[in-house]
Design a protein around this motif. Structure first.
Motif, PDB file in Angstrom:
ATOM      1  N   GLY A 154       0.811  -1.205   0.000  1.00 23.00           N
ATOM      2  CA  GLY A 154       0.000   0.000   0.000  1.00 23.00           C
ATOM      3  C   GLY A 154       0.845   1.256   0.000  1.00 23.00           C
ATOM      4  O   GLY A 154       2.074   1.206   0.178  1.00 23.00           O
ATOM      5  N   ASP A 155       0.198   2.375  -0.187  1.00 25.25           N
ATOM      6  CA  ASP A 155       0.876   3.668  -0.290  1.00 25.25           C
ATOM      7  C   ASP A 155       1.829   3.959   0.867  1.00 25.25           C
ATOM      8  O   ASP A 155       2.860   4.578   0.678  1.00 25.25           O
ATOM      9  N   LYS A 156       1.485   3.528   2.068  1.00 26.31           N
ATOM     10  CA  LYS A 156       2.271   3.877   3.257  1.00 26.31           C
ATOM     11  C   LYS A 156       3.370   2.867   3.568  1.00 26.31           C
ATOM     12  O   LYS A 156       4.015   2.954   4.604  1.00 26.31           O
ATOM     13  N   ASP A 157       3.600   1.931   2.673  1.00 24.21           N
ATOM     14  CA  ASP A 157       4.561   0.859   2.925  1.00 24.21           C
ATOM     15  C   ASP A 157       5.962   1.135   2.379  1.00 24.21           C
ATOM     16  O   ASP A 157       6.825   0.275   2.445  1.00 24.21           O
ATOM     17  N   PHE A 158       6.197   2.324   1.859  1.00 24.45           N
ATOM     18  CA  PHE A 158       7.453   2.580   1.160  1.00 24.45           C
ATOM     19  C   PHE A 158       8.685   2.278   2.015  1.00 24.45           C
ATOM     20  O   PHE A 158       9.567   1.533   1.585  1.00 24.45           O
ATOM     21  N   ILE A 171       2.820   1.423  -6.879  1.00 23.03           N
ATOM     22  CA  ILE A 171       1.626   2.081  -6.342  1.00 23.03           C
ATOM     23  C   ILE A 171       0.765   2.748  -7.405  1.00 23.03           C
ATOM     24  O   ILE A 171      -0.343   3.180  -7.111  1.00 23.03           O
ATOM     25  N   ASP A 172       1.245   2.798  -8.648  1.00 20.27           N
ATOM     26  CA  ASP A 172       0.471   3.389  -9.742  1.00 20.27           C
ATOM     27  C   ASP A 172      -0.538   2.366 -10.252  1.00 20.27           C
ATOM     28  O   ASP A 172      -0.161   1.355 -10.843  1.00 20.27           O
ATOM     29  N   LYS A 173      -1.805   2.613 -10.023  1.00 22.16           N
ATOM     30  CA  LYS A 173      -2.861   1.671 -10.432  1.00 22.16           C
ATOM     31  C   LYS A 173      -2.930   1.505 -11.946  1.00 22.16           C
ATOM     32  O   LYS A 173      -3.537   0.556 -12.434  1.00 22.16           O
ATOM     33  N   ASN A 174      -2.303   2.407 -12.704  1.00 26.63           N
ATOM     34  CA  ASN A 174      -2.294   2.303 -14.161  1.00 26.63           C
ATOM     35  C   ASN A 174      -1.051   1.612 -14.699  1.00 26.63           C
ATOM     36  O   ASN A 174      -0.879   1.488 -15.909  1.00 26.63           O
ATOM     37  N   GLY A 212       2.361  -5.615  -6.266  1.00 23.92           N
ATOM     38  CA  GLY A 212       3.176  -6.325  -5.297  1.00 23.92           C
ATOM     39  C   GLY A 212       2.466  -6.624  -4.008  1.00 23.92           C
ATOM     40  O   GLY A 212       1.383  -6.119  -3.718  1.00 23.92           O
ATOM     41  N   ALA A 213       3.110  -7.479  -3.229  1.00 22.67           N
ATOM     42  CA  ALA A 213       2.601  -7.888  -1.927  1.00 22.67           C
ATOM     43  C   ALA A 213       3.769  -7.983  -0.958  1.00 22.67           C
ATOM     44  O   ALA A 213       4.930  -8.104  -1.357  1.00 22.67           O
ATOM     45  N   VAL A 214       3.433  -7.941   0.315  1.00 24.87           N
ATOM     46  CA  VAL A 214       4.432  -7.995   1.367  1.00 24.87           C
ATOM     47  C   VAL A 214       4.025  -9.037   2.401  1.00 24.87           C
ATOM     48  O   VAL A 214       2.842  -9.235   2.653  1.00 24.87           O
TER      49      VAL A 214
END
Length: 148
Positions: A9-13, A44-47, A52-54
């Motif tokens: 997700g966005d906050k996982d960087f 993270i770009d939906k396009n 990915g997964a963690v």
């Protein structure tokens, strides 16, 4: 070790970045800030095709990740899922994390109607190959690459 696998997700960087640094080091690939940010922006770009997964342990620590994308299978006339990257932190290896990540990718593929999961690994990565030989079939295909 108990792990949960979930989409990135966005906050996982920042926690992902630590694993991506380990992955780059494992394959002796120089990792710059620019490269890491570019890959993350794809994830993270939906396009963008890359997703990915963690894997997260019971303490909330990121212990592995996988990045994957759909690809057309022209001879079959369907779509498969290609696992571009799979990495497990050194202290979490042989705890089922790699298998959990591949299981997640397989379920992702099924839920999207993809017909096959494919991945590659380095010829000398014998530890990973032990797992891969259990969960998949080694093919007779030979991989080539050329700089452009």
């Amino acid at each position: 070790m108990s792990v949960t696998v979930r989409p990135l997700g966005d906050k996982d960087f920042f926690p992902w970045l630590g694993l991506f640094e380990g992955y780059s080091e494992f394959y002796q690939s120089d990792l710059t800030d620019e490269k890491a940010l570019r890959v993350w922006s794809w994830v993270i770009d939906k396009n963008h095709d890359l997703d990915g997964a963690v894997a997260v342990n019971e303490n909330g620590d990121f212990v592995g990740f996988t990045l994957y994308r759909a690809f057309p299978r022209t001879l079959s006339g369907d779509v498969g899922l290609f696992v571009d990257d799979l990495f497990v932190a050194t202290d979490a290896r042989e705890d089922g994390v790699g298998r959990a990540l591949l299981d997640f990718a397989k379920e992702y593929a099924k839920s999207h109607g993809y017909r096959q999961l494919q991945w590659i690994t380095a010829a000398d990565n014998e530890t990973a190959q032990k797992l891969y030989d259990e969960v998949g079939t080694r093919t007779s295909w030979v991989t080539y690459e050329a700089e452009v």
